[in-house]
Write a protein that holds these residues in place. Structure first.
Motif: not given
Length: 468
Positions: A354, A359, A376
């Motif tokens: 990410a 997240v 996300h």
């Protein structure tokens, strides 16, 4: 010859007249308009007055007044509840005196809120009176200016507006649909977060200044006869803990009388099953926290006294490698942030995949716990100081200064929409808030701030009206 005489005479006469009326070198015309000139200066004044009205009368002013009224309503309800508790208490006057102290603080806050409300109301009354007068003057001036519309352009536009309105009404009648009473937001009907009032409770409890880091609050899904219990997890300076501490009421927590005391999770610190970091929560008689030295969520069952866990995705950052931060400091071991809302437990973290952005994953209430759906976001975790969940919406805060924290970001798990302009400000009692969690039962935010336990009231509602 006689036939041509009548023609010769007229031609000669015309020639003579032409010689006598020779054209002059210049021609001058005098124009006398019957209509007066258009008053451009008056039109500019009218436009300036209209701009001033738009500047002074804004939706934010009405929203501020509604927020103050809602805050006062909530405070009065809480005061009534606390008075009812005081009437029922009979414990040798110990809790009674403490409750009176809490009620005194609440009445002081209500007085401050009423003073601000009165001040705001007076400002609105003056503003309304001035605006009404300006609008009347503007209306008279515009009526005078309309007489210069000789081609009836304004009148034609007014007719067009009426025709468009009639056409739209006709279309609605043909295709009648029930319009939603409010836009969809999150998983609750009350709407998005609109304001945060407080702080309310502000106490160091029974360990004044001894534990800078920790967490506290109430169980949103408590056991029977434990609805008024409060819990606290004090962390050592290295930010570990091996027990959770309970209090039978808010008064007991403030004065430092713990019942039933400590419930031990592990025999020592730090070791297997130790709590790591301040961002832990209690839900359904189980404590959820960051497992010691692991990228995993631990679940301590208060009934069975057992610990189970669930592994987070590969690449999850842990062991103080991706903390909550601001320009002056980072909060150690805040890689994982556990949160509760109306639907249960959540975990906020980040991964290498990410690229450091937040997240969000739902934690299912199973034994052992399991991971549900994941979302996300596009907000960088190290630019955030804390997060909390409410109605399926993730909110993130950032450090403004030693006295103010801002809720600046939200992510709606229902629609996937992000908002970087939430702009809700919290007054702090200490510079750093190490843990922050929302309780859907009382709609309070519980913060642990430099050894102090602080609470805030969360207010929700849509822009046109508030729903509690």
């Amino acid at each position: 010859m006689k036939l041509f005489v009548p023609l010769i005479v007229p031609l000669w006469a015309l020639y003579s007249l032409a010689q006598q009326a020779a054209p002059s070198k210049s021609c001058k015309c005098e124009l006398n308009p019957t209509e007066e000139a258009f008053p451009h200066d008056k039109l500019q004044i009218a436009e300036g007055n209209a701009t001033d009205c738009n500047t002074h009368i804004t939706p934010q002013k009405a929203l501020e007044l509604e927020s103050l009224l809602l805050g006062l309503e909530k405070r009065l309800t809480q005061l009534h509840s606390d008075l009812s508790v005081l009437e029922e208490e009979d414990d040798g006057e110990l809790y009674g005196v403490l409750s009176l102290f809490v009620i005194e603080n609440e009445m002081l806050e209500i007085r401050q809120l009423m003073d601000k409300l009165n001040s705001t109301t007076e400002e609105h009354q003056v503003l309304t009176a001035d605006t009404v007068q300006q609008l009347e003057e503007l209306k008279i001036e515009m009526i005078k200016l309309e007489k210069f519309d000789t081609m009836e352009v304004v009148k034609g536009r007014q007719v067009n507006r009426h025709l468009k309105s009639a056409l739209e009404t006709c279309r609605i009648g043909v295709k009648a649909t029930v319009a939603p009473t409010q836009p969809p937001y999150g998983t609750c009907q009350r709407g998005p977060l609109r304001n945060i009032t407080g702080p309310g409770v502000n106490t160091q409890g029974e360990f004044p200044g001894n534990y800078a880091y920790g967490a506290w609050g109430r169980d949103p899904k408590p056991e029977m006869r434990k609805e008024n219990w409060y819990w606290m997890v004090p962390l050592t300076s290295s930010q570990y803990a091996n027990y959770i501490r309970f209090y039978s009421s808010l008064s007991a927590l403030i004065i430092g009388v713990s019942t039933p005391g400590n419930i031990q999770i592990s025999p020592s610190n730090p070791t297997t099953n130790t709590i790591q970091g301040p961002n832990n929560v209690l839900y359904g008689s189980a404590l959820y926290y960051n497992c010691y030295n692991r990228d995993a969520v631990c679940r301590f069952n208060l009934t069975s006294k057992s610990v189970t866990s669930v592994q987070l995705p590969k690449g999850t950052r842990y062991n103080s490698k991706s903390n909550f931060c601001h320009l002056e400091d980072c909060y150690a071991y805040t890689d994982l942030d556990l949160a509760t809302d109306e639907s249960g437990v959540w975990v906020v973290y980040t991964t290498t995949e990410a690229l450091g952005n937040l997240v969000l994953t739902k934690v299912d209430e199973t034994e052992p716990p399991t991971l549900g759906k994941t979302w996300h976001t596009s907000v960088y975790k190290r630019s955030v100081t804390n997060t909390f969940m409410a109605c399926g919406v993730l909110y993130a805060t950032r450090y403004i200064d030693a006295n103010v924290e801002e809720v600046f970001y939200s992510f709606d798990t229902t629609t996937g929409m992000e908002n970087f302009k939430v702009s809700i400000f919290m007054n702090k009692v200490s510079p750093n808030i190490f843990s922050l969690n929302y309780n859907p039962v009382d709609q309070m935010l519980y913060a642990y701030s430099n050894a102090k336990m602080v609470s805030y009231k969360a207010l929700f509602g849509y822009s046109d009206r508030y729903v509690s």
